[in-house]
Design a protein around this motif. Structure first.
Motif, PDB file in Angstrom:
ATOM      1  N   GLY A  28       0.809  -1.225   0.000  1.00 13.01           N
ATOM      2  CA  GLY A  28       0.000   0.000   0.000  1.00 13.01           C
ATOM      3  C   GLY A  28       0.839   1.270   0.000  1.00 13.01           C
ATOM      4  O   GLY A  28       0.327   2.351   0.312  1.00 13.01           O
ATOM      5  N   LYS A  29       2.108   1.170  -0.382  1.00 17.70           N
ATOM      6  CA  LYS A  29       3.006   2.323  -0.293  1.00 17.70           C
ATOM      7  C   LYS A  29       2.494   3.517  -1.113  1.00 17.70           C
ATOM      8  O   LYS A  29       2.512   4.646  -0.646  1.00 17.70           O
ATOM      9  CB  LYS A  29       4.427   1.918  -0.742  1.00 17.70           C
ATOM     10  CG  LYS A  29       5.019   0.757   0.072  1.00 17.70           C
ATOM     11  CD  LYS A  29       6.402   0.349  -0.413  1.00 17.70           C
ATOM     12  CE  LYS A  29       6.463  -0.197  -1.818  1.00 17.70           C
ATOM     13  NZ  LYS A  29       5.934  -1.554  -2.012  1.00 17.70           N
ATOM     14  N   THR A  30       2.055   3.243  -2.333  1.00 13.52           N
ATOM     15  CA  THR A  30       1.593   4.343  -3.187  1.00 13.52           C
ATOM     16  C   THR A  30       0.242   4.881  -2.721  1.00 13.52           C
ATOM     17  O   THR A  30       0.062   6.098  -2.564  1.00 13.52           O
ATOM     18  CB  THR A  30       1.499   3.873  -4.659  1.00 13.52           C
ATOM     19  OG1 THR A  30       2.791   3.423  -5.071  1.00 13.52           O
ATOM     20  CG2 THR A  30       1.041   4.992  -5.571  1.00 13.52           C
ATOM     21  N   ALA A  47       8.462   6.694  -6.454  1.00  7.46           N
ATOM     22  CA  ALA A  47       9.769   6.470  -7.093  1.00  7.46           C
ATOM     23  C   ALA A  47       9.630   5.699  -8.405  1.00  7.46           C
ATOM     24  O   ALA A  47      10.292   6.033  -9.389  1.00  7.46           O
ATOM     25  CB  ALA A  47      10.707   5.747  -6.127  1.00  7.46           C
ATOM     26  N   ASP A  48       8.758   4.684  -8.426  1.00  4.33           N
ATOM     27  CA  ASP A  48       8.592   3.915  -9.675  1.00  4.33           C
ATOM     28  C   ASP A  48       8.112   4.818 -10.817  1.00  4.33           C
ATOM     29  O   ASP A  48       8.580   4.697 -11.948  1.00  4.33           O
ATOM     30  CB  ASP A  48       7.600   2.762  -9.481  1.00  4.33           C
ATOM     31  CG  ASP A  48       8.242   1.544  -8.823  1.00  4.33           C
ATOM     32  OD1 ASP A  48       9.476   1.514  -8.686  1.00  4.33           O
ATOM     33  OD2 ASP A  48       7.492   0.621  -8.442  1.00  4.33           O
ATOM     34  N   HIS A  49       7.159   5.707 -10.509  1.00  7.16           N
ATOM     35  CA  HIS A  49       6.663   6.605 -11.565  1.00  7.16           C
ATOM     36  C   HIS A  49       7.766   7.538 -12.048  1.00  7.16           C
ATOM     37  O   HIS A  49       7.869   7.845 -13.243  1.00  7.16           O
ATOM     38  CB  HIS A  49       5.461   7.415 -11.065  1.00  7.16           C
ATOM     39  CG  HIS A  49       4.253   6.577 -10.821  1.00  7.16           C
ATOM     40  ND1 HIS A  49       3.127   7.057 -10.177  1.00  7.16           N
ATOM     41  CD2 HIS A  49       3.996   5.282 -11.135  1.00  7.16           C
ATOM     42  CE1 HIS A  49       2.238   6.063 -10.094  1.00  7.16           C
ATOM     43  NE2 HIS A  49       2.742   4.992 -10.668  1.00  7.16           N
ATOM     44  N   THR A  92       8.425   4.122  -2.240  1.00 11.11           N
ATOM     45  CA  THR A  92       9.489   3.441  -2.987  1.00 11.11           C
ATOM     46  C   THR A  92       8.953   2.121  -3.536  1.00 11.11           C
ATOM     47  O   THR A  92       7.999   1.558  -3.003  1.00 11.11           O
ATOM     48  CB  THR A  92      10.695   3.149  -2.070  1.00 11.11           C
ATOM     49  OG1 THR A  92      10.280   2.323  -0.976  1.00 11.11           O
ATOM     50  CG2 THR A  92      11.312   4.428  -1.541  1.00 11.11           C
ATOM     51  N   GLY A  93       9.630   1.591  -4.556  1.00 12.32           N
ATOM     52  CA  GLY A  93       9.341   0.236  -5.012  1.00 12.32           C
ATOM     53  C   GLY A  93       9.860  -0.748  -3.976  1.00 12.32           C
ATOM     54  O   GLY A  93      10.769  -0.421  -3.194  1.00 12.32           O
ATOM     55  N   GLY A  94       9.287  -1.962  -3.989  1.00  9.93           N
ATOM     56  CA  GLY A  94       9.607  -2.935  -2.940  1.00  9.93           C
ATOM     57  C   GLY A  94      11.072  -3.300  -2.791  1.00  9.93           C
ATOM     58  O   GLY A  94      11.514  -3.682  -1.713  1.00  9.93           O
ATOM     59  N   GLN A 130      -0.904  -6.752 -13.575  1.00 11.62           N
ATOM     60  CA  GLN A 130       0.144  -7.545 -14.252  1.00 11.62           C
ATOM     61  C   GLN A 130       1.433  -6.741 -14.376  1.00 11.62           C
ATOM     62  O   GLN A 130       2.361  -7.143 -15.066  1.00 11.62           O
ATOM     63  CB  GLN A 130      -0.342  -7.913 -15.665  1.00 11.62           C
ATOM     64  CG  GLN A 130      -1.516  -8.866 -15.689  1.00 11.62           C
ATOM     65  CD  GLN A 130      -1.192 -10.187 -15.009  1.00 11.62           C
ATOM     66  OE1 GLN A 130      -0.236 -10.848 -15.365  1.00 11.62           O
ATOM     67  NE2 GLN A 130      -1.972 -10.557 -13.997  1.00 11.62           N
ATOM     68  N   ARG A 131       1.494  -5.575 -13.704  1.00  6.96           N
ATOM     69  CA  ARG A 131       2.592  -4.660 -14.015  1.00  6.96           C
ATOM     70  C   ARG A 131       3.875  -4.942 -13.224  1.00  6.96           C
ATOM     71  O   ARG A 131       4.847  -4.212 -13.362  1.00  6.96           O
ATOM     72  CB  ARG A 131       2.139  -3.206 -13.803  1.00  6.96           C
ATOM     73  CG  ARG A 131       1.830  -2.874 -12.370  1.00  6.96           C
ATOM     74  CD  ARG A 131       1.565  -1.403 -12.124  1.00  6.96           C
ATOM     75  NE  ARG A 131       1.351  -1.161 -10.707  1.00  6.96           N
ATOM     76  CZ  ARG A 131       2.308  -1.015  -9.824  1.00  6.96           C
ATOM     77  NH1 ARG A 131       3.563  -1.059 -10.210  1.00  6.96           N
ATOM     78  NH2 ARG A 131       2.023  -0.836  -8.553  1.00  6.96           N
ATOM     79  N   ARG A 132       3.861  -5.998 -12.381  1.00  3.72           N
ATOM     80  CA  ARG A 132       5.062  -6.244 -11.568  1.00  3.72           C
ATOM     81  C   ARG A 132       5.845  -7.439 -12.115  1.00  3.72           C
ATOM     82  O   ARG A 132       5.460  -8.588 -11.916  1.00  3.72           O
ATOM     83  CB  ARG A 132       4.655  -6.501 -10.117  1.00  3.72           C
ATOM     84  CG  ARG A 132       4.020  -5.277  -9.458  1.00  3.72           C
ATOM     85  CD  ARG A 132       3.652  -5.568  -8.031  1.00  3.72           C
ATOM     86  NE  ARG A 132       3.209  -4.395  -7.318  1.00  3.72           N
ATOM     87  CZ  ARG A 132       1.941  -4.038  -7.186  1.00  3.72           C
ATOM     88  NH1 ARG A 132       0.975  -4.736  -7.761  1.00  3.72           N
ATOM     89  NH2 ARG A 132       1.633  -2.957  -6.487  1.00  3.72           N
ATOM     90  N   PRO A 133       6.984  -7.153 -12.785  1.00  4.04           N
ATOM     91  CA  PRO A 133       7.722  -8.235 -13.463  1.00  4.04           C
ATOM     92  C   PRO A 133       8.134  -9.366 -12.522  1.00  4.04           C
ATOM     93  O   PRO A 133       8.111 -10.529 -12.924  1.00  4.04           O
ATOM     94  CB  PRO A 133       8.948  -7.523 -14.055  1.00  4.04           C
ATOM     95  CG  PRO A 133       8.974  -6.150 -13.487  1.00  4.04           C
ATOM     96  CD  PRO A 133       7.607  -5.831 -12.995  1.00  4.04           C
TER      97      PRO A 133
HETATM   98  C1  S3P Z   1       9.783  -4.337  -7.065  1.00  3.33           C
HETATM   99  C2  S3P Z   1       8.649  -3.670  -6.683  1.00  3.33           C
HETATM  100  C3  S3P Z   1       7.885  -2.808  -7.604  1.00  3.33           C
HETATM  101  C4  S3P Z   1       8.797  -2.251  -8.698  1.00  3.33           C
HETATM  102  C5  S3P Z   1       9.522  -3.357  -9.380  1.00  3.33           C
HETATM  103  C6  S3P Z   1      10.377  -4.201  -8.429  1.00  3.33           C
HETATM  104  C7  S3P Z   1      10.476  -5.198  -6.070  1.00  3.33           C
HETATM  105  O1  S3P Z   1       7.292  -1.721  -6.886  1.00  3.33           O
HETATM  106  O2  S3P Z   1       9.718  -1.330  -8.164  1.00  3.33           O
HETATM  107  O3  S3P Z   1       8.553  -4.144 -10.034  1.00  3.33           O
HETATM  108  O4  S3P Z   1      11.668  -5.522  -6.268  1.00  3.33           O
HETATM  109  O5  S3P Z   1       9.853  -5.527  -5.027  1.00  3.33           O
HETATM  110  P1  S3P Z   1       6.000  -1.866  -5.893  1.00  3.33           P
HETATM  111  O6  S3P Z   1       6.520  -2.343  -4.571  1.00  3.33           O
HETATM  112  O7  S3P Z   1       5.468  -0.486  -5.835  1.00  3.33           O
HETATM  113  O8  S3P Z   1       5.066  -2.833  -6.545  1.00  3.33           O
END
Ligand code: S3P
Length: 188
Positions: A28-30, A47-49, A92-94, A130-133
């Protein structure tokens, strides 16, 4: 006073640094960060954006076309820049706080808050997108369980921790604000 301004809360003392939200995908960070910034009357950055804007492509495309190390380089640079901007709220991203350099910068220059959530909740929240690789590589429950085992001890280095439970983002903001207030008041 407009409705937005009337909702701005006063902290026991003003923040002198950014608040940085860390935690696994789906914590829920964003969603929380955007609302937290509004309540504090501060600028919000995701940060991702910002990485996507700088690279001119999506996170998924950066992973696929340039590779994860290139994404982490961009992430490091973007977060260093955001930390320069004074008090704000940064989601931040995870993986960001897991990078030793980014973690050191955040610890030195921000108030970090770990949104800690159960794997089941993370799976439920991330299933819609589906946006998280990293989650497209296999069973999301297994991947998130493994990531939690590795990353949770590192997220635990954050200044503050707030349990991310299945309530609305606004209620989560209440919990984060209470935790930050107690910290600034010297109660935590
Ligand atoms: C990642 C989390 C993603 C994004 C990327 C890698 C990770 O962000 O930065 O896909 O390594 O956990 P969110 O945590 O906002 O989904």
């Amino acid at each position: 006073m407009n409705a937005q301004a009337s909702r701005v809360v006063a902290l026991p003392r003003p923040l002198d640094r950014p608040v940085v939200l860390v935690g696994l995908m789906g914590a829920g960070k964003t969603a929380v960060g955007r609302r937290l910034a509004a309540r504090l009357g501060l600028h919000f950055a995701d940060a991702d954006h910002e990485i996507e804007a700088a690279a001119g492509r999506s996170v998924a495309a950066i992973f696929a076309e340039l590779g994860e190390p290139a994404f982490r380089d961009g992430e490091r640079r973007v977060i260093a820049r955001l930390l320069d901007g004074g008090p704000s709220v940064i989601a931040t991203g995870g993986g960001a706080f897991i990078d030793p350099q980014t973690r050191a910068a955040v610890k030195e220059r921000a108030l970090s808050v770990w949104l800690r959530a159960d794997t089941d909740l993370l799976v439920k929240r991330t299933a819609r997108s589906q946006r998280r690789p990293l989650l497209n590589r296999g069973d999301p429950h297994k991947i998130l369980t493994e990531l939690a085992a590795v990353r949770n001890p590192i997220y635990a280095e954050a200044d503050l921790v707030v349990d991310s439970v299945d309530v609305s983002p606004e209620r989560m903001v209440d919990r984060v604000l209470a935790t930050i207030s107690a910290h600034l008041d010297g109660k935590e």
